[in-house]
Design a protein around this motif. Structure first.
Motif: not given
Length: 408
Positions: A58, A103, A129
């Motif tokens: 993440r 992500d 991301q």
């Protein structure tokens, strides 16, 4: 005399794609032309997946280089992970689906294992991301086109069809071409040569060209230099073929029987084209029977000189066949390249010079550009399209057409 483009436009204005098609397996489809567009059965890839070996993370947990995360799961290709919790990472391998919650992927080269740890990873960069993530359907979308009608099926097209989940393809039937060769001086390799005789090189050259284009090619052999024999060969060739090609006999001498034979068995345009090599070219059609309802087979008569026959096939017969096959239209590949030769005896015709790329990034010229010298094409790797009345000096940029672009 017609220009190269005028002659080509005339041919292509008459060619109509064959209508018949058949369904074949993927292994039978190589070199065929797709008759119907096909949709993908699945999304490709089916899920977001990683393009690198590394760690799914993440980005909210890795905004600072050196962040340490607990390795909560391991996801090899072919497995599906569980939701990635805050403060954790997933060891992941190329092609594996991205777990929910992640992500970004950090490749393993940008990570390290803290000394003495067995379930932690230190992320040494701050990933962005979407980094190293291949998105669901970024290659193909389910129920959307995977391949369009008219595509020539090369290995890569078959790979696309397979990734789309397809097992069979509807393809155009092969264009059927009959070829025969005129000239009493001709003999086949292995036969004794009579005085004044030569071996027929055009037979193997042209049949190979036809097969390289995916045609169903029929060899009708050498036809004697007689009007009755030429007419008989045309009648035989017309019955089960879309196109008839010949080499030799397209001039207007007493031993050149193509013009009267095709005129008697159908219709003919006999051209003088302003190109070199290959000035004489015949185009027309031959009746399949006495009944007009049975239709016609197209006819193209090429010069007999080997280099002329080869070059005119590439320039005129090839695009005619591509249109009969129903292939999608593409511009002929050509490149501006430096001439490392002088060609100062400019001709009033459009010349196609046999050349070869050299190690210095330029083009060398075969020293003998005679229409009878086929070794110029074997030695070379392409043609220079030299406009009429235009000499070439070393250092000039010239239009180069590679043979690889003309034999597929």
């Amino acid at each position: 005399m017609l220009t190269t483009q005028q002659a080509l436009d005339h041919l292509l204005g008459h060619a109509l794609p064959v209508n018949e098609s058949e369904k074949v397996t993927m292994q039978e489809a190589l070199g065929r032309v797709l008759a119907q567009s096909v949709n993908s059965l699945v999304d490709v890839p089916p899920l977001d997946n990683t393009s690198m070996d590394g760690y799914a993370v993440r980005t909210a947990d890795t905004q600072t280089p050196g962040s340490v995360l607990r390795i909560a799961q391991r996801i090899p290709a072919g497995s599906v992970g569980t939701t990635l919790e805050p403060g954790t990472a997933a060891r992941i391998f190329t092609g594996a689906p991205i777990p929910p919650g992640a992500d970004a992927v950090v490749m393993q080269e940008d990570c390290s294992i803290p000394e003495g740890s067995v379930d932690q990873v230190q992320v040494n960069i701050a990933p962005s991301q979407g980094q190293w993530i291949r998105r669901k359907g970024e290659d193909l979308n389910a129920n959307k086109p995977a391949l369009l009608a008219g595509a020539f099926l090369r290995p890569q097209e078959l790979g696309v069809a397979a990734s789309a989940g397809l097992t069979h393809l509807q393809v155009k039937r092969r264009v059927k071409v009959a070829a025969f060769f005129t000239g009493d001086e001709l003999a086949l390799p292995g036969e004794p040569l009579k005085p004044g005789g030569i071996y027929n090189s055009n037979r193997d050259t042209l049949l190979a060209c036809l097969r390289s284009l995916g045609c169903d090619a029929t060899d009708l052999g050498i036809v004697p230099d007689r009007l009755d024999a030429t007419r008989q060969a045309l009648r035989k060739a017309s019955k089960d073929h879309d196109l008839i090609i010949t080499s030799g006999g397209v001039s207007v001498g007493e031993e050149d029987h193509i013009k009267p034979a095709v005129t008697a068995e159908g219709r003919l345009d006999l051209w003088q084209i302003a190109i070199k090599p290959g000035k004489p070219l015949a185009f027309g059609a031959v009746r399949k029977s006495e009944s007009p309802a049975d239709g016609e087979a197209w006819f193209i008569g090429l010069p007999g000189n080997p280099a002329s026959s080869f070059v005119t096939f590439l320039l005129f017969v090839r695009p005619f066949i591509l249109k009969l096959q129903g292939r999608e239209e593409k511009l002929l590949q050509s490149y501006w390249m430096r001439a490392d030769f002088d060609w100062l005896k400019a001709d009033r015709r459009n010349e196609f010079l046999r050349v070869k790329m050299n190690a210095q990034g330029g083009l060398d010229l075969f020293p003998n550009q005679s229409s009878g010298v086929l070794t110029s094409a074997s030695w070379g790797d392409g043609l220079v399209d030299c406009p009429p009345n235009q000499p070439i000096k070393a250092g000039d940029l010239v239009k180069y057409i590679p043979f690889d672009a003309l034999l597929k």
